[in-house]
Scaffold this active site. Structure first.
Site, PDB file in Angstrom:
ATOM      1  N   HIS A 202      59.962  70.874  52.328  1.00 50.69           N
ATOM      2  CA  HIS A 202      59.084  72.042  52.178  1.00 50.69           C
ATOM      3  C   HIS A 202      59.729  72.988  51.161  1.00 50.69           C
ATOM      4  O   HIS A 202      60.939  73.209  51.180  1.00 50.69           O
ATOM      5  CB  HIS A 202      58.916  72.730  53.533  1.00 50.69           C
ATOM      6  CG  HIS A 202      58.281  74.074  53.427  1.00 50.69           C
ATOM      7  ND1 HIS A 202      57.102  74.267  52.754  1.00 50.69           N
ATOM      8  CD2 HIS A 202      58.670  75.301  53.876  1.00 50.69           C
ATOM      9  CE1 HIS A 202      56.782  75.555  52.800  1.00 50.69           C
ATOM     10  NE2 HIS A 202      57.721  76.195  53.478  1.00 50.69           N
TER      11      HIS A 202
ATOM     12  N   CYS B 253      54.440  76.239  58.035  1.00 56.81           N
ATOM     13  CA  CYS B 253      54.886  75.389  56.912  1.00 56.81           C
ATOM     14  C   CYS B 253      55.066  73.929  57.331  1.00 56.81           C
ATOM     15  O   CYS B 253      55.130  73.047  56.481  1.00 56.81           O
ATOM     16  CB  CYS B 253      56.193  75.912  56.351  1.00 56.81           C
ATOM     17  SG  CYS B 253      56.074  77.614  55.832  1.00 56.81           S
TER      18      CYS B 253
ATOM     19  N   ASN C 210      56.209  79.384  47.683  1.00 58.21           N
ATOM     20  CA  ASN C 210      56.036  78.784  49.011  1.00 58.21           C
ATOM     21  C   ASN C 210      54.544  78.785  49.356  1.00 58.21           C
ATOM     22  O   ASN C 210      53.960  79.841  49.568  1.00 58.21           O
ATOM     23  CB  ASN C 210      56.834  79.613  50.029  1.00 58.21           C
ATOM     24  CG  ASN C 210      56.679  79.115  51.455  1.00 58.21           C
ATOM     25  OD1 ASN C 210      55.853  78.240  51.740  1.00 58.21           O
ATOM     26  ND2 ASN C 210      57.454  79.685  52.356  1.00 58.21           N
TER      27      ASN C 210
HETATM   28  N1  ACO Z   1      63.862  92.052  44.489  1.00 58.25           N
HETATM   29  C1  ACO Z   1      65.049  92.690  44.449  1.00 58.25           C
HETATM   30  N2  ACO Z   1      65.803  92.901  45.529  1.00 58.25           N
HETATM   31  C2  ACO Z   1      65.352  92.435  46.702  1.00 58.25           C
HETATM   32  C3  ACO Z   1      64.119  91.764  46.824  1.00 58.25           C
HETATM   33  C4  ACO Z   1      63.364  91.584  45.650  1.00 58.25           C
HETATM   34  N3  ACO Z   1      62.186  90.940  45.650  1.00 58.25           N
HETATM   35  N4  ACO Z   1      63.935  91.406  48.110  1.00 58.25           N
HETATM   36  C5  ACO Z   1      65.007  91.852  48.793  1.00 58.25           C
HETATM   37  N5  ACO Z   1      65.867  92.467  47.942  1.00 58.25           N
HETATM   38  C6  ACO Z   1      67.157  93.078  48.247  1.00 58.25           C
HETATM   39  C7  ACO Z   1      67.281  93.435  49.710  1.00 58.25           C
HETATM   40  O1  ACO Z   1      66.731  94.722  49.949  1.00 58.25           O
HETATM   41  C8  ACO Z   1      68.782  93.411  49.914  1.00 58.25           C
HETATM   42  O2  ACO Z   1      69.319  94.603  49.430  1.00 58.25           O
HETATM   43  P1  ACO Z   1      70.553  95.282  50.197  1.00 58.25           P
HETATM   44  O3  ACO Z   1      71.669  94.303  50.111  1.00 58.25           O
HETATM   45  O4  ACO Z   1      70.774  96.534  49.406  1.00 58.25           O
HETATM   46  O5  ACO Z   1      70.088  95.502  51.593  1.00 58.25           O
HETATM   47  C9  ACO Z   1      69.234  92.275  48.971  1.00 58.25           C
HETATM   48  O6  ACO Z   1      68.170  92.092  48.024  1.00 58.25           O
HETATM   49  C10 ACO Z   1      69.501  90.965  49.687  1.00 58.25           C
HETATM   50  O7  ACO Z   1      68.416  90.733  50.583  1.00 58.25           O
HETATM   51  P2  ACO Z   1      68.395  89.455  51.535  1.00 58.25           P
HETATM   52  O8  ACO Z   1      67.177  89.500  52.384  1.00 58.25           O
HETATM   53  O9  ACO Z   1      69.719  89.312  52.199  1.00 58.25           O
HETATM   54  O10 ACO Z   1      68.262  88.298  50.441  1.00 58.25           O
HETATM   55  P3  ACO Z   1      68.369  86.762  50.653  1.00 58.25           P
HETATM   56  O11 ACO Z   1      69.418  86.225  49.752  1.00 58.25           O
HETATM   57  O12 ACO Z   1      68.428  86.379  52.116  1.00 58.25           O
HETATM   58  O13 ACO Z   1      66.967  86.250  50.084  1.00 58.25           O
HETATM   59  C11 ACO Z   1      64.852  85.456  50.932  1.00 58.25           C
HETATM   60  C12 ACO Z   1      65.772  86.668  50.685  1.00 58.25           C
HETATM   61  C13 ACO Z   1      64.519  84.843  49.589  1.00 58.25           C
HETATM   62  C14 ACO Z   1      63.607  85.908  51.646  1.00 58.25           C
HETATM   63  C15 ACO Z   1      65.616  84.422  51.809  1.00 58.25           C
HETATM   64  O14 ACO Z   1      66.201  85.074  52.882  1.00 58.25           O
HETATM   65  C16 ACO Z   1      64.756  83.285  52.319  1.00 58.25           C
HETATM   66  O15 ACO Z   1      64.331  82.441  51.563  1.00 58.25           O
HETATM   67  N6  ACO Z   1      64.535  83.210  53.661  1.00 58.25           N
HETATM   68  C17 ACO Z   1      63.942  82.060  54.310  1.00 58.25           C
HETATM   69  C18 ACO Z   1      62.486  81.837  53.968  1.00 58.25           C
HETATM   70  C19 ACO Z   1      61.933  80.695  54.776  1.00 58.25           C
HETATM   71  O16 ACO Z   1      62.478  79.619  54.842  1.00 58.25           O
HETATM   72  N7  ACO Z   1      60.825  80.935  55.465  1.00 58.25           N
HETATM   73  C20 ACO Z   1      60.264  79.952  56.336  1.00 58.25           C
HETATM   74  C21 ACO Z   1      59.004  79.460  55.833  1.00 58.25           C
HETATM   75  S1  ACO Z   1      57.835  80.743  55.480  1.00 58.25           S
HETATM   76  C22 ACO Z   1      56.459  80.525  56.522  1.00 58.25           C
HETATM   77  O17 ACO Z   1      56.536  79.878  57.509  1.00 58.25           O
HETATM   78  C23 ACO Z   1      55.180  81.226  56.148  1.00 58.25           C
END
Ligand code: ACO
Length: 317
Positions: A244, A103, A274
């Site tokens: 980003h 990214c 993204n």
């Molecule tokens: N729909 C419904 N529920 C979901 C989904 C979904 N799509 N995805 C995960 N959940 C559930 C999980 O299973 C979890 O359930 P649990 O509590 O029963 O275990 C709950 O939702 C919370 O999951 P988290 O992973 O803790 O959710 P979070 O608030 O962290 O959001 C996300 C997830 C959006 C992926 C976030 O962590 C994020 O944005 N991370 C960083 C992304 C990033 O910056 N990446 C770098 C760039 S990408 C690249 O380089 C290609």
């Protein structure tokens, strides 16, 4: 910029995996994303973006001295995406290569272009960020498939007689210590093609989102604060911050930390998701088109991605 016309909405995703429009919007800010049709390739959109950038700069392909494509998802590993553009643009005088920095790739590429311009101010360099993340998305994994989109953005970098304009400062960084948190293992040389040792889901992007999130918010804030401080600038001096677009909550956290009003931070994640290396050039294009950056404005670009890589560029538009 150019994106495929096909739009995948959150309600479309509700039919594919156990998720909801509400979860996706609250947790990420994303409403929809553009994705390639099965018979399309991302070089088509990289070409459209590059052609528009050339037209706006009143240049032809043959005027280019260098083409740098930031991408994690070129059409092929060989030839590179940059080479495909070199051919399509008839850029017969240009060198061409791809750059892999996830990214942060577009900012890395911009900084490299800037170094060439400092030694060859008359050069014209095409810098592209293009990504087909939909091809590396596991459509059965709800934790990642709601996040990504496809698209391309392009800029031309050249020397300016107006000395104030251009890149003021940059930070390029990397931290490999946590690389297993965000991976795409299949397709590299660690494994043979169709290697039975590699589980099928390793041919797609895998991410431990929560852990990546924590590091991303910290790094994005550090990058922005450091580059402003060492240039004796305050966040309020920025006409626009273009981060980003990985997650609306990461962007909001950054905005609050810098105490910037919403109109000073560019956000379009709701429409594209993204798009990795394409996210910043797409945002830059839309910000300029909407009149949110004008000649002479100070603009900050900040990115963080898999690897991890991180980068920022402070520039005067
Ligand atoms: N729909 C419904 N529920 C979901 C989904 C979904 N799509 N995805 C995960 N959940 C559930 C999980 O299973 C979890 O359930 P649990 O509590 O029963 O275990 C709950 O939702 C919370 O999951 P988290 O992973 O803790 O959710 P979070 O608030 O962290 O959001 C996300 C997830 C959006 C992926 C976030 O962590 C994020 O944005 N991370 C960083 C992304 C990033 O910056 N990446 C770098 C760039 S990408 C690249 O380089 C290609």
């Amino acid at each position: 910029m150019a994106v495929p016309p096909k739009i995948l909405t959150n309600s479309d995703l509700e039919k594919m995996v156990d998720t909801s429009d509400e979860w996706i919007q609250v947790r990420t800010g994303i409403r929809e994303r553009h994705i390639l049709n099965d018979n399309e390739v991302i070089s088509t959109y990289a070409f459209l973006a590059a052609k528009e950038a050339l037209d706006k700069a009143n240049l032809q392909g043959e005027d280019l001295n260098l083409i740098i494509c930031a991408t994690l998802t070129p059409d092929y590993l060989m030839p590179s995406l940059a080479i495909l553009l070199q051919k399509e643009l008839s850029a017969v005088n240009a060198g061409a290569f791809d750059l892999s920095a996830t990214c942060s790739g577009f900012i890395y590429a911009l900084v490299i272009a800037d170094q060439f311009i400092r030694s060859h101010p008359d050069w014209k360099i095409l810098v592209v960020g293009a990504e087909a993340l939909s091809r590396k998305t596991n459509w059965e994994d709800r934790t990642t498939c709601v996040l990504f989109g496809d698209g391309a953005g392009a800029v031309i970098v050249t020397g300016s007689k107006e000395e104030e304009r251009g890149i003021i400062d940059f930070i390029l960084g990397a931290d490999g210590s946590n690389w297993p948190l965000l991976t795409l293992k299949g397709g590299g040389s660690a494994y043979f093609p169709f290697d039975e040792r590699l589980p099928k889901d390793e041919y797609y992007i895998k991410m431990q989102g929560r852990e990546v999130f924590k590091i991303a918010v910290r790094m994005m804030e550090k990058l922005a604060s450091e580059i402003l401080e060492r240039n004796n600038l305050k966040p309020q001096d920025l006409a626009l911050l273009i981060p980003h677009q990985a997650n609306m909550r990461i962007i909001e956290y950054l905005r609050e930390k810098l105490e910037l009003p919403p109109e000073r931070v560019f956000i379009n994640i709701q429409r594209y998701g993204n798009t990795s290396a394409a996210s910043i050039p797409i945002a830059l294009y839309e910000a300029e088109r909407e009149g949110r950056i004008k000649k002479g404005d100070i603009v900050l670009l900040v990115a963080f991605g898999g690897g991890f890589t991180f980068a920022s560029v402070l520039l005067r538009w």
